[in-house]
Design a protein around this motif. Structure first.
Motif, PDB file in Angstrom:
ATOM      1  N   ILE A 197       0.810  -1.216   0.000  1.00  8.78           N
ATOM      2  CA  ILE A 197       0.000   0.000   0.000  1.00  8.78           C
ATOM      3  C   ILE A 197       0.846   1.269   0.000  1.00  8.78           C
ATOM      4  O   ILE A 197       0.593   2.199  -0.769  1.00  8.78           O
ATOM      5  N   ILE A 198       1.878   1.337   0.850  1.00  5.06           N
ATOM      6  CA  ILE A 198       2.661   2.572   0.923  1.00  5.06           C
ATOM      7  C   ILE A 198       4.102   2.385   0.472  1.00  5.06           C
ATOM      8  O   ILE A 198       4.897   3.327   0.499  1.00  5.06           O
ATOM      9  N   GLY A 199       4.454   1.159   0.051  1.00 10.67           N
ATOM     10  CA  GLY A 199       5.785   0.926  -0.492  1.00 10.67           C
ATOM     11  C   GLY A 199       6.894   1.013   0.531  1.00 10.67           C
ATOM     12  O   GLY A 199       8.035   1.334   0.171  1.00 10.67           O
ATOM     13  N   MET A 200       6.604   0.745   1.803  1.00  8.88           N
ATOM     14  CA  MET A 200       7.609   0.814   2.857  1.00  8.88           C
ATOM     15  C   MET A 200       7.574  -0.457   3.697  1.00  8.88           C
ATOM     16  O   MET A 200       6.564  -1.168   3.739  1.00  8.88           O
ATOM     17  N   ILE A 201       8.675  -0.732   4.377  1.00  8.11           N
ATOM     18  CA  ILE A 201       8.793  -1.921   5.222  1.00  8.11           C
ATOM     19  C   ILE A 201       8.647  -1.517   6.682  1.00  8.11           C
ATOM     20  O   ILE A 201       9.346  -0.612   7.155  1.00  8.11           O
ATOM     21  N   ASN A 202       7.734  -2.172   7.380  1.00  6.43           N
ATOM     22  CA  ASN A 202       7.523  -1.906   8.796  1.00  6.43           C
ATOM     23  C   ASN A 202       8.434  -2.811   9.620  1.00  6.43           C
ATOM     24  O   ASN A 202       8.056  -3.921   9.994  1.00  6.43           O
ATOM     25  N   PHE A 203       9.635  -2.333   9.928  1.00  2.69           N
ATOM     26  CA  PHE A 203      10.594  -3.152  10.643  1.00  2.69           C
ATOM     27  C   PHE A 203      10.272  -3.291  12.131  1.00  2.69           C
ATOM     28  O   PHE A 203      11.000  -3.971  12.854  1.00  2.69           O
ATOM     29  N   ALA A 204       9.228  -2.632  12.611  1.00  4.66           N
ATOM     30  CA  ALA A 204       8.782  -2.831  13.989  1.00  4.66           C
ATOM     31  C   ALA A 204       7.756  -3.960  14.087  1.00  4.66           C
ATOM     32  O   ALA A 204       7.263  -4.260  15.176  1.00  4.66           O
ATOM     33  N   HIS A 205       7.463  -4.597  12.960  1.00  2.00           N
ATOM     34  CA  HIS A 205       6.411  -5.618  12.934  1.00  2.00           C
ATOM     35  C   HIS A 205       6.780  -6.843  13.776  1.00  2.00           C
ATOM     36  O   HIS A 205       5.916  -7.449  14.401  1.00  2.00           O
ATOM     37  N   GLY A 206       8.049  -7.213  13.791  1.00  2.00           N
ATOM     38  CA  GLY A 206       8.477  -8.357  14.593  1.00  2.00           C
ATOM     39  C   GLY A 206       8.239  -8.130  16.074  1.00  2.00           C
ATOM     40  O   GLY A 206       7.864  -9.056  16.812  1.00  2.00           O
ATOM     41  N   GLU A 207       8.413  -6.886  16.534  1.00  2.00           N
ATOM     42  CA  GLU A 207       8.170  -6.575  17.949  1.00  2.00           C
ATOM     43  C   GLU A 207       6.684  -6.614  18.268  1.00  2.00           C
ATOM     44  O   GLU A 207       6.298  -6.915  19.404  1.00  2.00           O
ATOM     45  N   VAL A 208       5.839  -6.293  17.303  1.00  2.00           N
ATOM     46  CA  VAL A 208       4.388  -6.420  17.511  1.00  2.00           C
ATOM     47  C   VAL A 208       4.032  -7.894  17.736  1.00  2.00           C
ATOM     48  O   VAL A 208       3.217  -8.223  18.605  1.00  2.00           O
ATOM     49  N   TYR A 209       4.655  -8.773  16.961  1.00  2.00           N
ATOM     50  CA  TYR A 209       4.478 -10.216  17.150  1.00  2.00           C
ATOM     51  C   TYR A 209       4.913 -10.624  18.560  1.00  2.00           C
ATOM     52  O   TYR A 209       4.224 -11.383  19.245  1.00  2.00           O
ATOM     53  N   MET A 210       6.061 -10.115  19.007  1.00  2.00           N
ATOM     54  CA  MET A 210       6.584 -10.445  20.332  1.00  2.00           C
ATOM     55  C   MET A 210       5.629  -9.984  21.429  1.00  2.00           C
ATOM     56  O   MET A 210       5.351 -10.716  22.395  1.00  2.00           O
ATOM     57  N   ILE A 211       5.092  -8.780  21.296  1.00  2.00           N
ATOM     58  CA  ILE A 211       4.149  -8.256  22.286  1.00  2.00           C
ATOM     59  C   ILE A 211       2.884  -9.108  22.320  1.00  2.00           C
ATOM     60  O   ILE A 211       2.343  -9.398  23.397  1.00  2.00           O
ATOM     61  N   GLY A 212       2.426  -9.544  21.151  1.00  2.00           N
ATOM     62  CA  GLY A 212       1.258 -10.419  21.101  1.00  2.00           C
ATOM     63  C   GLY A 212       1.493 -11.718  21.846  1.00  2.00           C
ATOM     64  O   GLY A 212       0.588 -12.230  22.533  1.00  2.00           O
ATOM     65  N   THR A 213       2.706 -12.261  21.735  1.00  2.00           N
ATOM     66  CA  THR A 213       3.034 -13.496  22.447  1.00  2.00           C
ATOM     67  C   THR A 213       3.008 -13.278  23.953  1.00  2.00           C
ATOM     68  O   THR A 213       2.480 -14.103  24.713  1.00  2.00           O
ATOM     69  N   TYR A 214       3.566 -12.169  24.408  1.00  2.00           N
ATOM     70  CA  TYR A 214       3.560 -11.848  25.843  1.00  2.00           C
ATOM     71  C   TYR A 214       2.134 -11.698  26.364  1.00  2.00           C
ATOM     72  O   TYR A 214       1.793 -12.196  27.445  1.00  2.00           O
ATOM     73  N   VAL A 215       1.301 -11.005  25.608  1.00  2.00           N
ATOM     74  CA  VAL A 215      -0.084 -10.788  26.044  1.00  2.00           C
ATOM     75  C   VAL A 215      -0.827 -12.118  26.145  1.00  2.00           C
ATOM     76  O   VAL A 215      -1.590 -12.352  27.095  1.00  2.00           O
ATOM     77  N   ALA A 216      -0.594 -13.006  25.169  1.00  2.00           N
ATOM     78  CA  ALA A 216      -1.230 -14.325  25.216  1.00  2.00           C
ATOM     79  C   ALA A 216      -0.790 -15.097  26.453  1.00  2.00           C
ATOM     80  O   ALA A 216      -1.616 -15.733  27.132  1.00  2.00           O
ATOM     81  N   PHE A 217       0.497 -15.038  26.775  1.00  2.00           N
ATOM     82  CA  PHE A 217       1.001 -15.708  27.975  1.00  2.00           C
ATOM     83  C   PHE A 217       0.360 -15.133  29.233  1.00  2.00           C
ATOM     84  O   PHE A 217      -0.003 -15.862  30.157  1.00  2.00           O
ATOM     85  N   MET A 218       0.230 -13.815  29.303  1.00  8.33           N
ATOM     86  CA  MET A 218      -0.386 -13.179  30.470  1.00  8.33           C
ATOM     87  C   MET A 218      -1.849 -13.588  30.619  1.00  8.33           C
ATOM     88  O   MET A 218      -2.333 -13.841  31.730  1.00  8.33           O
TER      89      MET A 218
END
Length: 308
Positions: A35-56
């Motif tokens: 859509i915007i032709g850019m790479i979201n390099f913070a996306h991996g950390e969003v995945y990590m936060i999702g894993t933490y929230v699931a564990f909690m």
């Protein structure tokens, strides 16, 4: 001979399991790029936060004495998606929207900075040590002779397959049939023209970040339950592998992200099984280099035509 076949099947199952989650994370990269032709390099950390929230969420329900597995999984999944989507929305508002329209290198640096910030934010808040949790879903099926090697298919692997297929199907229907999906395709084709035609492009782009973050949260919940461990640094390597899968399949193509994730997962599994675990990353990235050398746009990517 039978044991050789069963061993191959086992590694294929393992590869598809990991590849399915890579594909879910890779879709976030490919949608934003499309859509915007850019790479979201913070996306991996969003995945990590999702894993933490699931564990909690799982730990909280265990403290309350809730043992009904479907409810535990559903609450963990929805909680993870909600929090991760919020972070995805915030990343777009803070790291991308104010910088859109300028030099394309600046948002890239901003996204890398956001990635480092989120990684250290979680590390300071949760610690840098691994957080382990006993498996919530155990058991499965075994195939093969009792006195020899048996291929196994666990219930959690089946759950990963089912949830991945459902997520991909819902996303495909959303993109192809919903009003927002049509708006996403219009913005991806020509952002300026879509804006002139009355489409709220800011809302569409923000929705893309939210959808990608939600899918990363699904992958985080599934992989967290599969491995039973998480730390503040899992997002970096998972994000890098998912980005590789997106480029491998064709960055900007959702089917390409799915295909790239499966290929990468199976390649890693086979390399670890027949050579050494230490070589799986080497072979995976070597495969990426070969694909880019002979087909720079990826397996399903389409060459861009520049109008002069």
């Amino acid at each position: 001979m039978l044991e050789v076949i069963l061993y191959f099947i086992q590694q294929l199952i393992n590869g598809i399991t990991i590849g399915s989650t890579y594909a879910l994370i890779a879709i976030g990269y490919t949608m934003v790029y499309g859509i915007i032709g850019m790479i979201n390099f913070a996306h991996g950390e969003v995945y990590m936060i999702g894993t933490y929230v699931a564990f909690m969420a799982i730990s909280g329900m265990a403290m309350l004495g809730i043992e009904f597995l479907p409810l535990i999984f559903l609450v963990a999944l929805l909680s993870s998606m909600l929090v991760s989507s919020s972070f995805g929305w915030a990343i777009e508002r803070i790291a991308y929207r104010p910088l859109r329209g300028g030099n394309r290198l600046i948002p890239l640096i901003s996204a890398i900075g956001m990635s480092i910030f989120l990684q250290n934010y979680v590390r300071l808040g949760q610690g840098s040590r691994d957080i382990a949790m006993s498996s919530q879903i155990s058991g499965g099926w075994s195939f093969g002779p009792e006195d020899g090697f048996q291929a196994s298919l666990s219930y959690i692997q089946v759950l990963i397959f089912i949830v991945t297929i459902i997520s991909m199907t819902v996303l495909t229907l959303f993109i192809s049939r919903s009003r927002m999906g049509r708006a996403c395709r219009a913005v991806a084709q020509d952002l300026k023209m879509a804006n002139l035609l009355g489409i709220d492009t800011n809302r569409v782009i923000a929705s893309t970040f939210v959808i990608g973050a939600a899918l990363a949260a699904v992958a985080g919940t599934l992989l967290g339950m599969y491995y039973g461990v998480v730390n503040a640094f899992v997002g970096f390597i998972a994000g890098l592998k998912a980005f590789t899968a997106a480029v491998l399949g064709g960055i900007g193509s959702i089917p390409g992200a799915m295909l790239g994730g499966i290929i990468l997962g199976v390649t890693e599994s086979m390399t670890a099984a027949y050579f050494s675990t230490e070589y799986k990353d080497v072979v995976s990235f070597a495969l990426l280099v070969l694909i880019l050398l002979f087909k720079p746009t990826g397996i399903l990517g389409k060459p861009e035509v520049e109008k002069i």
